[in-house]
Design a protein around this motif. Structure first.
Motif, PDB file in Angstrom:
ATOM      1  N   ASN A   1       6.634  11.117   1.890  1.00  0.00           N
ATOM      2  CA  ASN A   1       5.998  10.499   0.732  1.00  0.00           C
ATOM      3  C   ASN A   1       4.486  10.456   0.928  1.00  0.00           C
ATOM      4  O   ASN A   1       4.010   9.931   1.937  1.00  0.00           O
TER       5      ASN A   1
ATOM      6  N   SER B   1       0.705   9.572  -1.051  1.00  0.00           N
ATOM      7  CA  SER B   1      -0.021   8.971  -2.166  1.00  0.00           C
ATOM      8  C   SER B   1      -1.050   9.970  -2.682  1.00  0.00           C
ATOM      9  O   SER B   1      -1.779  10.579  -1.898  1.00  0.00           O
TER      10      SER B   1
ATOM     11  N   LEU C   1       3.395  10.758  -4.904  1.00  0.00           N
ATOM     12  CA  LEU C   1       3.477   9.515  -5.680  1.00  0.00           C
ATOM     13  C   LEU C   1       2.077   9.040  -6.055  1.00  0.00           C
ATOM     14  O   LEU C   1       1.173   9.027  -5.206  1.00  0.00           O
TER      15      LEU C   1
ATOM     16  N   PHE D   1       2.180   3.567  -7.786  1.00  0.00           N
ATOM     17  CA  PHE D   1       3.625   3.638  -7.572  1.00  0.00           C
ATOM     18  C   PHE D   1       3.941   3.588  -6.078  1.00  0.00           C
ATOM     19  O   PHE D   1       4.860   2.882  -5.648  1.00  0.00           O
ATOM     20  N   PHE D   2       3.175   4.326  -5.280  1.00  0.00           N
ATOM     21  CA  PHE D   2       3.358   4.309  -3.825  1.00  0.00           C
ATOM     22  C   PHE D   2       3.235   2.873  -3.297  1.00  0.00           C
ATOM     23  O   PHE D   2       3.990   2.448  -2.428  1.00  0.00           O
ATOM     24  N   GLN D   3       2.281   2.134  -3.845  1.00  0.00           N
ATOM     25  CA  GLN D   3       2.017   0.773  -3.381  1.00  0.00           C
ATOM     26  C   GLN D   3       3.213  -0.148  -3.599  1.00  0.00           C
ATOM     27  O   GLN D   3       3.363  -1.141  -2.879  1.00  0.00           O
ATOM     28  N   THR D   4       4.101   0.180  -4.541  1.00  0.00           N
ATOM     29  CA  THR D   4       5.284  -0.665  -4.772  1.00  0.00           C
ATOM     30  C   THR D   4       6.283  -0.602  -3.625  1.00  0.00           C
ATOM     31  O   THR D   4       7.177  -1.438  -3.545  1.00  0.00           O
ATOM     32  N   PHE D   5       6.127   0.356  -2.719  1.00  0.00           N
ATOM     33  CA  PHE D   5       7.053   0.518  -1.590  1.00  0.00           C
ATOM     34  C   PHE D   5       6.572  -0.155  -0.315  1.00  0.00           C
ATOM     35  O   PHE D   5       7.283  -0.164   0.688  1.00  0.00           O
ATOM     36  N   THR D   6       5.361  -0.688  -0.322  1.00  0.00           N
ATOM     37  CA  THR D   6       4.812  -1.298   0.893  1.00  0.00           C
ATOM     38  C   THR D   6       3.815  -2.390   0.546  1.00  0.00           C
ATOM     39  O   THR D   6       3.161  -2.331  -0.499  1.00  0.00           O
ATOM     40  N   LYS D   7       3.708  -3.352   1.449  1.00  0.00           N
ATOM     41  CA  LYS D   7       2.684  -4.389   1.310  1.00  0.00           C
ATOM     42  C   LYS D   7       1.430  -4.022   2.107  1.00  0.00           C
ATOM     43  O   LYS D   7       0.412  -4.682   2.002  1.00  0.00           O
TER      44      LYS D   7
END
Length: 137
Positions: free
Chosen positions: A8, A10, A51, A55-61
């Motif tokens: 994945n 970004s 991504l 959208f990529f940010q929704t998978f990680t903090k």
């Protein structure tokens, strides 16, 4: 079933990234493509998910790395020949990639790399299976 890998990445502009990788000869799976992401097909077991940053940010903090400033990983793919390595890097350069280093030729292994439009590091390598150095004891 063979293990598949989905890397994945970004990207700032999905359409621009798709256009770039299309120039390198890659195709995309329309079933996994929308305005937020696409699935780039490397082989029947290797895929790159491009991504958009939100959208990529929704998978990680965690903070997403700016690949123009730091290396989050190096994606290394094999090639059948030295010429195939050079061909891919030349296509990338013509499509707008930067070339951070000259090619390296170790005799049994040849490698060359580029940074895509978002700064991700891609390396292509050819290895002579009969020419690898023996293990040192």
């Amino acid at each position: 079933m063979a293990t598949q890998i989905f890397v994945n990445l970004s990207v700032k502009d999905l359409n621009r990234s798709v256009a770039f990788f299309t120039k390198l000869g890659y195709t995309f799976n329309p079933k996994f493509t929308d305005e937020k992401a696409t699935c780039m097909i490397i082989s029947d077991t290797i895929y790159i998910m491009l991504l958009t940053k939100p959208f990529f940010q929704t998978f990680t903090k965690k903070e997403i790395v700016d690949a123009h400033k730091a290396v989050e990983c190096s994606i290394c793919l094999s090639a059948d020949t030295k010429d195939a390595v050079n061909e891919m890097v030349n296509k990338a350069a013509a499509a707008g990639a930067t070339i951070p280093n000259p090619a390296s030729d170790y005799g049994f292994m040849y490698q060359h790399s580029f940074e895509d439009l978002d700064g991700h590091h891609w390396e292509f390598v050819w290895m002579d299976p009969n020419g690898a150095p023996e293990q040192q004891g």
